[in-house]
Design a protein around this motif. Sequence first.
Motif, PDB file in Angstrom:
ATOM      1  N   GLY A 228       0.858  -1.067  -0.068  1.00  0.00           N
ATOM      2  CA  GLY A 228       0.022   0.269   0.034  1.00  0.00           C
ATOM      3  C   GLY A 228       0.733   1.262   0.016  1.00  0.00           C
TER       4      GLY A 228
ATOM      5  N   SER B 142      -7.506  -4.552  -4.865  1.00  0.00           N
ATOM      6  CA  SER B 142      -7.772  -3.720  -3.669  1.00  0.00           C
ATOM      7  C   SER B 142      -6.533  -2.891  -3.188  1.00  0.00           C
ATOM      8  CB  SER B 142      -8.451  -4.550  -2.674  1.00  0.00           C
ATOM      9  OG  SER B 142      -7.351  -5.490  -2.435  1.00  0.00           O
ATOM     10  N   VAL B 143      -5.490  -3.357  -3.194  1.00  0.00           N
ATOM     11  CA  VAL B 143      -4.416  -2.613  -2.806  1.00  0.00           C
ATOM     12  C   VAL B 143      -3.766  -1.523  -3.806  1.00  0.00           C
ATOM     13  CG1 VAL B 143      -1.746  -3.027  -2.339  1.00  0.00           C
ATOM     14  CG2 VAL B 143      -3.142  -4.810  -1.622  1.00  0.00           C
TER      15      VAL B 143
ATOM     16  N   GLU C 102      -5.933   1.497  -2.990  1.00  0.00           N
ATOM     17  CA  GLU C 102      -5.553   2.313  -1.775  1.00  0.00           C
ATOM     18  C   GLU C 102      -4.985   3.683  -2.183  1.00  0.00           C
ATOM     19  OE1 GLU C 102      -3.217  -0.109   1.066  1.00  0.00           O
ATOM     20  OE2 GLU C 102      -4.867  -1.636   1.075  1.00  0.00           O
ATOM     21  N   TYR C 103      -4.082   3.914  -3.214  1.00  0.00           N
ATOM     22  CA  TYR C 103      -3.631   5.030  -3.736  1.00  0.00           C
ATOM     23  C   TYR C 103      -4.596   6.005  -4.395  1.00  0.00           C
ATOM     24  CZ  TYR C 103       0.981   2.399  -3.416  1.00  0.00           C
ATOM     25  OH  TYR C 103       2.030   1.499  -3.044  1.00  0.00           O
TER      26      TYR C 103
ATOM     27  N   SER D 166     -11.493   5.525  -8.209  1.00  0.00           N
ATOM     28  CA  SER D 166     -11.325   4.194  -7.919  1.00  0.00           C
ATOM     29  C   SER D 166     -12.454   3.492  -8.795  1.00  0.00           C
ATOM     30  CB  SER D 166     -11.297   3.802  -6.527  1.00  0.00           C
ATOM     31  OG  SER D 166     -11.647   2.279  -6.546  1.00  0.00           O
TER      32      SER D 166
ATOM     33  N   ARG E  21      -3.458  11.364  -2.588  1.00  0.00           N
ATOM     34  CA  ARG E  21      -3.983  10.220  -3.322  1.00  0.00           C
ATOM     35  C   ARG E  21      -4.435  10.737  -4.589  1.00  0.00           C
ATOM     36  NH1 ARG E  21      -1.830   8.045   0.017  1.00  0.00           N
ATOM     37  NH2 ARG E  21      -2.866   6.762   1.890  1.00  0.00           N
TER      38      ARG E  21
END
Length: 600
Positions: free
Chosen positions: A65, A91-92, A95-96, A102, A169
Amino acid sequence: MTTSPPRVRGRWAARGRHTARVGVVALATAVLAAGCAGLPRSTPVVQGQAVAGAQDAGVRIIPRGPVAGSDADDLVTDFLRQGLGADDDSSVAREYLTPRASSQWQPDGSGWIYDGPEALAVKVTAPGTVVVTGRVSAQLDREGHYSELPPGQTRSLTLRLVKVGDQWRIDGGLDGQHTVWISRADFGLYASYPITYVTPDDTAVTDRRWFLQGPGLVTRLARAQLAPPPTYLQGAVLTGVPEYTDLAHGSVSVEGGTARVVLSSRALNADDRNRRRMWQQVTATLTAVGGVEAVQLEADGARLSVPGLPDRALGAQDVDLRDAEPPTGPVLLRSSAGLERVDPRQLTESRSRKEARADGPPLPDIGPEWYRLASSADGTEIAGLDGDDEELARWREGRMVRVRGFARDLTRPAYDPGGYLWMAGRTDAGTRVLVQPTSDLSGRAPVAINVPWLSDRKVIALRPSPEGQRVLVVSEPSGGGPSTVGVAGVLRRDGRPVGLATPITVGGGSTDVTDATWLDAETIGLVGAVDAKSDQRVVIAPISGPSQVLGAVPNPTSITTFGGSRSIVVTTRRGAALVRSGNGLVPLVSSTSDFVVPGH
């Protein structure tokens, strides 16, 4: 098509010992998402039971992550690594991203491949804006086909970042972005495997694709095999898998070397012949993975039964698919003295042609006004063109048949194993691919088939594949421009060619291609430049995979082979025939204008 009885394929019989084309790369911190290349994006990846062998291949999938306190450019660089092998549920990697980004990001397994860190630039151009620019040399499509790109290609991506709390992010710029970025080093974590299809006479046609190694590989291969054939083969090959058939349990388990493939109930819609094909295809594909020695197919709680097949799990030795037979036997040499038949393996510069002569059907007396000769596989017919590339001549059983006026700029004729003569040329209506049954000696012109994607292009070379269900086409824009090499499936009606499917690009890193040929059922040999400053070279180009560049060739006119990639022959304008030796070419014979491999 051949009518000889089927034989057990040596390649399938050795599946358990098959060595996949794996590039092993040690990555101290491999940061991968557990997705897959070569699968439809809409199918979720469910990890199957891990098996020993090529499925693991020393790869550890360790997603990472975001690192707290990362600058914007560092966060983007780390995100790009997380996208390796990504799918919708990565999913990992997500996280960014902010929730909005997303929801926009929909990776489909495709990727741009760049050659190293120096080929990728990640730059902050304004607060909260990061631009990614990369020099890319190849790409993976969503099905896992590896295609090289012309030299000097770049791709760019502009990302918008925001602070979430005190951490950067990614918030925008991913809408419509389906392709991830893969370094050449990370591409070493992929390996190629054949997805298997068949022809009506049970000859195998393999479609090689690249898959990320690691747990779940067998499941990914099974899903790829259950999906419809790729675009360039649709309508040209057969699959026994009924439409919408899927894995009933979401994954394939492997125990004791046997892969248990439980199919959805749609598999029961297949008749006995297609059930047999299903067994052939899935067994041939999955036993390509080290550690998988046999396959058990089930549906609706029971073994998928087929009359005549053993009532057990099947191994590679049980798959009765044919290999397309490569050209063997003597070749024809053309000189001022006429045609002669020789054994190329006995032919050297220090050995005379007379010493290498071989037996065969009588050869016609072909005048010097005919050139670009081709021979049928059995040696009973020869075809050639006049010096203006406007007239076709065929010699068979002591007869000569001439046809003129049906097209201009004709390509060298070529024979397929099903009894058809192929060529291409220009007409007033545009470029046409032309075919004629070898049984037709009436003098009628060859018939055009439907190939709309060639209408505004000029064909430089055209060759049917060893099994006859695909065609290799080298073409360039009618008004001039870079040449491209493509492979397209042959569409048939009652066995007669009627069209070509949309092609897949092969050897995209080569330019100015002057000729190309089949080296085997999966590999093309071509002569072309590999950059704007290079001489013409011989390039060995898999339909899906990195090419190998051999030595330079002065003034090449044609390329062929009498024994795969190790026996490549290139003819030159000076009348020399050069044969491959290591990574270069050496003289094989001089004073020959045509080096003709029958059926090639």
